[in-house]
Every structure is written in structure tokens, then in C-alpha cells.
Design a protein around this motif. Sequence first.
Motif, PDB file in Angstrom:
ATOM      1  N   VAL A 198      -1.480  -2.154   4.043  1.00 40.72           N
ATOM      2  CA  VAL A 198      -0.981  -1.736   5.349  1.00 40.72           C
ATOM      3  C   VAL A 198      -1.205  -2.837   6.387  1.00 40.72           C
ATOM      4  O   VAL A 198      -2.175  -3.590   6.300  1.00 40.72           O
ATOM      5  N   GLY A 199      -0.289  -2.943   7.329  1.00 35.98           N
ATOM      6  CA  GLY A 199      -0.433  -3.994   8.331  1.00 35.98           C
ATOM      7  C   GLY A 199       0.320  -3.681   9.607  1.00 35.98           C
ATOM      8  O   GLY A 199       1.190  -2.807   9.646  1.00 35.98           O
ATOM      9  N   THR A 243      -4.105   7.497   4.307  1.00 34.62           N
ATOM     10  CA  THR A 243      -5.476   7.398   3.819  1.00 34.62           C
ATOM     11  C   THR A 243      -5.875   5.936   3.597  1.00 34.62           C
ATOM     12  O   THR A 243      -5.011   5.046   3.550  1.00 34.62           O
ATOM     13  N   VAL A 277      -0.053   9.458  -8.305  1.00 30.30           N
ATOM     14  CA  VAL A 277      -1.094   9.622  -7.287  1.00 30.30           C
ATOM     15  C   VAL A 277      -0.470   9.445  -5.908  1.00 30.30           C
ATOM     16  O   VAL A 277       0.370   8.574  -5.709  1.00 30.30           O
ATOM     17  N   ARG A 309       2.860  -5.936   2.335  1.00 27.34           N
ATOM     18  CA  ARG A 309       2.991  -4.488   2.053  1.00 27.34           C
ATOM     19  C   ARG A 309       2.982  -4.185   0.551  1.00 27.34           C
ATOM     20  O   ARG A 309       3.704  -3.304   0.083  1.00 27.34           O
ATOM     21  N   PRO A 325      -0.795   6.447  10.238  1.00 27.22           N
ATOM     22  CA  PRO A 325      -1.223   7.625   9.475  1.00 27.22           C
ATOM     23  C   PRO A 325      -1.550   7.243   8.028  1.00 27.22           C
ATOM     24  O   PRO A 325      -1.284   6.118   7.598  1.00 27.22           O
ATOM     25  N   GLY A 364      -1.456   9.740  -1.414  1.00 24.02           N
ATOM     26  CA  GLY A 364      -2.455   9.951  -0.387  1.00 24.02           C
ATOM     27  C   GLY A 364      -1.945  11.035   0.556  1.00 24.02           C
ATOM     28  O   GLY A 364      -1.653  12.156   0.130  1.00 24.02           O
ATOM     29  N   ALA A 365      -1.775  10.683   1.828  1.00 18.58           N
ATOM     30  CA  ALA A 365      -1.337  11.673   2.813  1.00 18.58           C
ATOM     31  C   ALA A 365       0.183  11.814   2.857  1.00 18.58           C
ATOM     32  O   ALA A 365       0.711  12.579   3.675  1.00 18.58           O
ATOM     33  N   GLY A 366       0.908  11.059   2.017  1.00 17.55           N
ATOM     34  CA  GLY A 366       2.365  11.218   1.963  1.00 17.55           C
ATOM     35  C   GLY A 366       3.092  10.669   3.178  1.00 17.55           C
ATOM     36  O   GLY A 366       4.187  11.128   3.506  1.00 17.55           O
ATOM     37  N   SER A 367       2.528   9.639   3.836  1.00  9.14           N
ATOM     38  CA  SER A 367       3.173   9.121   5.050  1.00  9.14           C
ATOM     39  C   SER A 367       4.067   7.912   4.780  1.00  9.14           C
ATOM     40  O   SER A 367       4.609   7.327   5.719  1.00  9.14           O
ATOM     41  N   ASN A 368       4.191   7.543   3.503  1.00 10.70           N
ATOM     42  CA  ASN A 368       5.088   6.430   3.174  1.00 10.70           C
ATOM     43  C   ASN A 368       5.963   6.784   1.974  1.00 10.70           C
ATOM     44  O   ASN A 368       6.312   5.907   1.179  1.00 10.70           O
ATOM     45  N   ARG A 374       2.199   2.140  20.098  1.00  7.97           N
ATOM     46  CA  ARG A 374       2.855   3.016  19.120  1.00  7.97           C
ATOM     47  C   ARG A 374       3.548   4.200  19.804  1.00  7.97           C
ATOM     48  O   ARG A 374       4.682   4.542  19.460  1.00  7.97           O
ATOM     49  N   VAL A 379      -6.970   3.553  -6.451  1.00  6.52           N
ATOM     50  CA  VAL A 379      -8.034   3.172  -5.516  1.00  6.52           C
ATOM     51  C   VAL A 379      -8.992   4.349  -5.310  1.00  6.52           C
ATOM     52  O   VAL A 379      -8.555   5.459  -4.991  1.00  6.52           O
TER      53      VAL A 379
END
Length: 307
Positions: free
Chosen positions: A131-132, A122, A55, A167, A120, A57-61, A204, A178
Amino acid sequence: MRDARSGTAHEGARLADWTTFRVGGPCRALIDCPDAAALRLAVRDLAARGERFTVMGAGSNLLVADGGLDRTVVRCADGRDPPVREGDEVEVDAAFGLDALCAWCGAAGLAGLSFAAGIPGTVGGAVAGNVGAFGEQIAGRIAWVEGMDARGRVNRREPRELGFGYRRCEAAEAGWIVLRVRLRLRPESPATLAAERAEALAFRAARHPDWRRVPCAGSFFRNVAPTSAAGRRQAAGWFLEQAGVHGWREGGARIFERHANIIVADGPDPRAADVRTLARRMAAAVERRFGLVLQPEVRLLGFAPGR
Ligand SMILES: Cc1cc2nc3c(=O)[nH]c(=O)nc-3n(C[C@H](O)[C@H](O)[C@H](O)COP(=O)(O)OP(=O)(O)OC[C@H]3O[C@@H](n4cnc5c(N)ncnc54)[C@H](O)[C@@H]3O)c2cc1C
């Protein structure tokens, strides 16, 4: 391309097209789910057929290997269903964008998520990685999470049942998916929240690449655990700077000039292998200088152990 009941399936999709690093090879198929309902159907369908899947999400990690993944990827992102407010609590679908949620809560006069402005990804990915930023984490805002095991069985868990750490979320690491999240927030004036948001976004913009234009996945390594119980985590970027990594390159990957813990893959013909090799060199430099072994924060997919 065929339309699946549970989402839109893209056979042989290149994961470079679905991650913010914009590198990575193909998967068997990518099933693009616009909400948790579609995600549930997709997972149940795959489980019934005994198919392996991952699975996202938006692929940002994520850093996906150039060889890709020999399995199906179920993507749950780009959610459009607006969050639902009940008093000072908000319920939101895993596919909804984290930054969009921050903005929505700010306009609704609900405080508690300003730290996440501009991150960035989801809501699902945010919970899965706890996330933090600025010393705060999403786990501290969660009332409950509705999720599903890999066989499609749904249940609801409180934060203490999810194994949150720095994290990390042990439940997600064990394959729990989730679907929906309820957050406990507090009332605040929208004007104050707009000012907090502007400040976080400006912070940022001054330090991070704009991921919409520059291929990256945020900080590559996790911050370093404190050496005493009273201590705070220390920025991995500081150790990297002291180890002299600024200006380093590897093929199409390089270290971002304003942040030593961010790798960008914007050179000619960038490969996931370039990013991986550069990251190894960076970690080795810190280990030589400080005896510290940095751990990736970015999730690596499709790499053989030790490669
Ligand atoms: C410029 C930039 C700045 C960033 N700044 C920060 C920051 O300040 N703090 C921070 O913590 N992160 C930061 N990140 C990293 C990243 O944005 C977050 O980790 C984000 O929460 C990942 O969400 P995603 O939807 O993109 O997840 P993905 O990258 O798609 O997936 C990440 C992990 O979450 C899992 N996952 C995704 N969705 C689900 C789901 N529904 N159920 C179960 N597991 C799921 C995946 O399996 C994977 O293991 C930054 C990234 C960039 C590019």
C-alpha cells in the motif's frame, strides 16, 4: 452459521456484505478470523481437507463477480490485539486495521506511517498490496513479515525476500499469507504526527468518497509507469480526465465526481458487472486517446479471463 475452531464460518456468505464495493455474489463459506492465530488454524484445516480457498482482509481492494466464488474465503480482519512496541519498532497482527495502526503509532510518537492515514483495510492487505500514498509505500517500513504458505508452514522473511514492487508483493501473489509484521519506525513528537495525520485525512476527505457510506474500492486503475528511468508514475486519473470519462455511468455504477479514477457503485441495484463494464469503457477511452493500456489496481475475483 456454525462456530469453527478457527473462526466463525458463514456458509454461502454474499461477498457484497464483506467488501467496500458492496457488490459480488456468494462463496462456499466465509471463515471470519479475528487474528492471525485463527487464520493459521483455518488455513491448516482447509489444506488438510484439500479445499480451495482465497484469503482476504477487509475487502477494500476487491471486486468480486456477481456469480461469486466457488471456493471458501478466509477473512482476516477486525483485529483487536494492540501492536507491541520494542524501541522504535512495532509488531502487529495482519488482522489489525492499517489506519488504526497509523493512529496508534502517532500517539506513541513513532513516525513513518503518516502517508497511510485514512487508507482502509488491514495490515495484511497493506503488505500484500504494498500500500502507498504521497510517494511512500509500506515496504519501506518493514523489518520482517511472518507468513505462511498454503499448506500452513510458517516462516519469517525480510522485505528483499518478498518481491515488493509498485502496489505488489510477489510472495503474496504466489499465495504466501501474511500473519504478522514488524515495522521499523523513528521517534517524532506526537503533536507533529497528529498534525501530519490531520493533513492526510483532510486531503483524502476533499478528494475521495467516504468508503463507510459510499461503495467503492479506491483508485480502480494503477498509476502509469514512467516513460524514463528518472521519471515518476503518472496519475491514471489524469489520463482518464483527458479521455473525457467524467460523468460516465453504467447501470448502478458511476465515476466519482471528484476523482476520475474512482468508481462508485451507489446506483439502483448495482452489480459487479456494471463496475467491470464501466472500467472497460474507461480503459478503452484512455487506450484510444493515448495508446496506453491501464491495468486494474483493484483485485478482480471470480471473473472469467477476458470478461
Ligand atoms: C476510499 C479508499 C481509498 C484508498 N486509498 C488507497 C491508497 O491511497 N493507497 C493504496 O495503496 N490503496 C488504497 N486503497 C485500497 C485498499 O484500501 C488497500 O489496497 C488495502 O491495503 C487493502 O487491504 P484489505 O485488508 O482491504 O485487503 P483486501 O481488499 O481484502 O485484499 C486485497 C488483496 O490482499 C490480499 N490479502 C489480504 N490480506 C492478506 C493476508 N493476510 N495475507 C496475504 N494476502 C492478503 C487479498 O488476497 C487480495 O489479493 C483505498 C481504498 C479505498 C476504499
